[in-house]
Design an enzyme around this catalytic site. Structure first.
Site, PDB file in Angstrom:
ATOM      1  N   HIS A  90       0.862  -1.178   0.000  1.00  0.00           N
ATOM      2  CA  HIS A  90       0.000   0.000   0.000  1.00  0.00           C
ATOM      3  C   HIS A  90       0.900   1.231   0.000  1.00  0.00           C
ATOM      4  O   HIS A  90       1.611   1.479   0.962  1.00  0.00           O
ATOM      5  CB  HIS A  90      -0.883  -0.039   1.254  1.00  0.00           C
ATOM      6  CG  HIS A  90      -1.766   1.152   1.399  1.00  0.00           C
ATOM      7  ND1 HIS A  90      -2.642   1.544   0.426  1.00  0.00           N
ATOM      8  CD2 HIS A  90      -1.900   2.033   2.407  1.00  0.00           C
ATOM      9  CE1 HIS A  90      -3.283   2.618   0.826  1.00  0.00           C
ATOM     10  NE2 HIS A  90      -2.855   2.945   2.022  1.00  0.00           N
ATOM     11  N   ASP A 129      -1.550   4.095  -4.710  1.00  0.00           N
ATOM     12  CA  ASP A 129      -2.318   3.302  -3.750  1.00  0.00           C
ATOM     13  C   ASP A 129      -1.915   1.846  -3.598  1.00  0.00           C
ATOM     14  O   ASP A 129      -1.855   1.322  -2.509  1.00  0.00           O
ATOM     15  CB  ASP A 129      -3.804   3.359  -4.083  1.00  0.00           C
ATOM     16  CG  ASP A 129      -4.598   3.884  -2.914  1.00  0.00           C
ATOM     17  OD1 ASP A 129      -3.966   4.360  -1.976  1.00  0.00           O
ATOM     18  OD2 ASP A 129      -5.824   3.811  -2.930  1.00  0.00           O
TER      19      ASP A 129
END
Lengths: 321, 87
Positions: free
Chosen positions: A138, A177
């Site tokens: 992430h 992301d």
């Protein structure tokens, strides 16, 4: 884990399928390639039958020197029920016995027009990339002055916003992301974007934006080696942040230790500029210029002088030409 | 750490809108929430991560929650999934 089948090799390379087309969906389990030279003599004790087999000029010319019965025997023993394929290089003539054995057992027999060493290196590269250890992280990956910087941190800390400003300043976005990382070799981490969200950036309040159509083809790249991790976190009064930059923290991803910098986030701090400088400073360090260390050495020399000055009682105020 | 398995029954899978609902829900809690699908794990608080998986109908997903409010978090997320996406 991705499955690699012999069909993938046919799709990827200029290979000709000569025999055994029933077996093109056989799975390849490892990147190692075997050259069955000693097996040609009839010694099959350590025959790595689950690997891709490669027959070059040496193996084949020996094979053609064998008696017909021996040739049939070797061909049959080469074609096991799990052998993913046999590749013949240099566009050499294919022995009939081998064609028959491959058709019978369903082992794909492929031929390449290129030299053995070239075929080996290209096949190995392809297979190693396919079998490389893989993970997803992430974070946001940006190429800053040629340094692959992975920006991590809690959700909502401002990773995407920072990436947007970096793109605006002329740097290139790799992934937002979710970054897919695979390890190549033993020390290289390559980050890419999941295909579905390539070139996209999510900015709270704006939604999803396409960086490539907004800022042009120069603002994106499809993959980048990760050299530096910058972890953003909310400013914590009690935590001590690096004030000197003498120690280098690292974070392990798969098997590789990557240098890591923790940056506290506070309103009014321009993160994009700080990250840009961090990347430049990292580059400078790799070139052998380390500001923190140089300063530390200067300080050491100064303190030493001060000490000897005190011992010999030299008046340090006097100017020395 | 708590975990629970779900099967997606929604016709469109985890599409953009339901993904947003799920991410917003996960964002209300302190805990680390992850979604595991097809051997990949993504942060459930990140919309792009969740959508990058392209989870279709019929897929089995696992939600893992770790942190101080993990129980409430898992409960809340499970409710959202049941309402919007599956069982």
């Amino acid at each position: 884990m991705v499955k690699v089948r012999t069909q993938d090799l046919l799709d990827q390379f200029k290979l000709e399928l000569i025999a055994g087309k029933d077996g093109v969906h056989r799975e390849i389990f490892m990147s190692e390639i075997s050259r069955p030279g000693i097996e040609m003599t009839g010694y099959f004790k350590y025959y790595p039958k689950d690997r891709l087999q490669l027959l070059g000029k040496t193996e084949l010319s020996y094979y053609f020197d064998l008696e017909s019965s021996e040739r049939t025997d070797r061909a049959l023993r080469l074609c096991t029920d799990i052998t993913p394929g046999i590749v013949i290089t240099r566009g050499l003539e294919v022995p009939e016995e081998l064609v028959n054995a491959c058709n019978e057992s369903g082992v794909p027999l492929l031929r390449s027009p290129f030299k053995t060493t070239r075929v080996i290196s290209r096949l190995t590269n392809f297979l190693e990339a396919k079998f490389a250890p893989f993970t997803a992280v992430h974070g946001v990956l940006v190429d800053i002055y040629g340094i692959g910087v992975l920006i991590t941190g809690q959700s909502g800390v401002g990773k995407s916003e920072t990436a947007l400003e970096l793109v605006k300043r002329g740097h290139r976005l790799v992934a937002d992301d979710s970054v897919e990382i695979r390890q190549e070799d033993y020390d290289r981490l390559i980050g890419t974007s999941p295909p579905l969200i390539e070139h996209l950036l999510e900015i709270r309040g704006l939604g999803i934006i396409n960086v490539m159509t907004l800022f042009g083809a120069g603002s994106v790249r499809s993959y980048k080696k990760i050299s530096l991790i910058i972890n953003l976190e909310s400013w914590d009064q009690k935590r001590e942040y690096d004030r000197l930059g003498l120690e280098e923290e690292t974070l392990k991803i798969i098997d590789v230790d990557v240098p890591k910098i923790t940056l506290p986030v506070r309103p009014g701090r321009n993160l994009a500029v700080i990250i840009e400088v961090a990347a430049m400073n990292f580059r400078l360090k790799r070139m052998g210029v380390n500001a923190a260390e140089e300063f530390s050495e200067r300080l050491t020399t100064m303190i030493k002088q001060e000490k000897t000055g005190l011992e010999t009682k030299v008046d340090l105020d006097i100017d020395i030409d | 750490m708590k975990e629970q398995k779900f099967t997606i029954t929604d016709e469109t899978g985890i599409h953009a809108r339901p993904a947003t609902l799920l991410v917003n829900k996960a964002g209300q809690y302190e805990s680390q929430v992850e979604l595991h699908y097809n051997g990949k794990a993504v942060n459930l608080k990140s919309i792009m991560g969740v959508m990058s998986l392209g989870v279709p109908k019929g897929a089995e997903i696992t939600i893992t929650v770790e942190g101080t409010d993990e129980e409430q978090a898992l409960e809340g997320i499970a409710d959202t999934i049941r309402e919007q996406l599956g069982e």
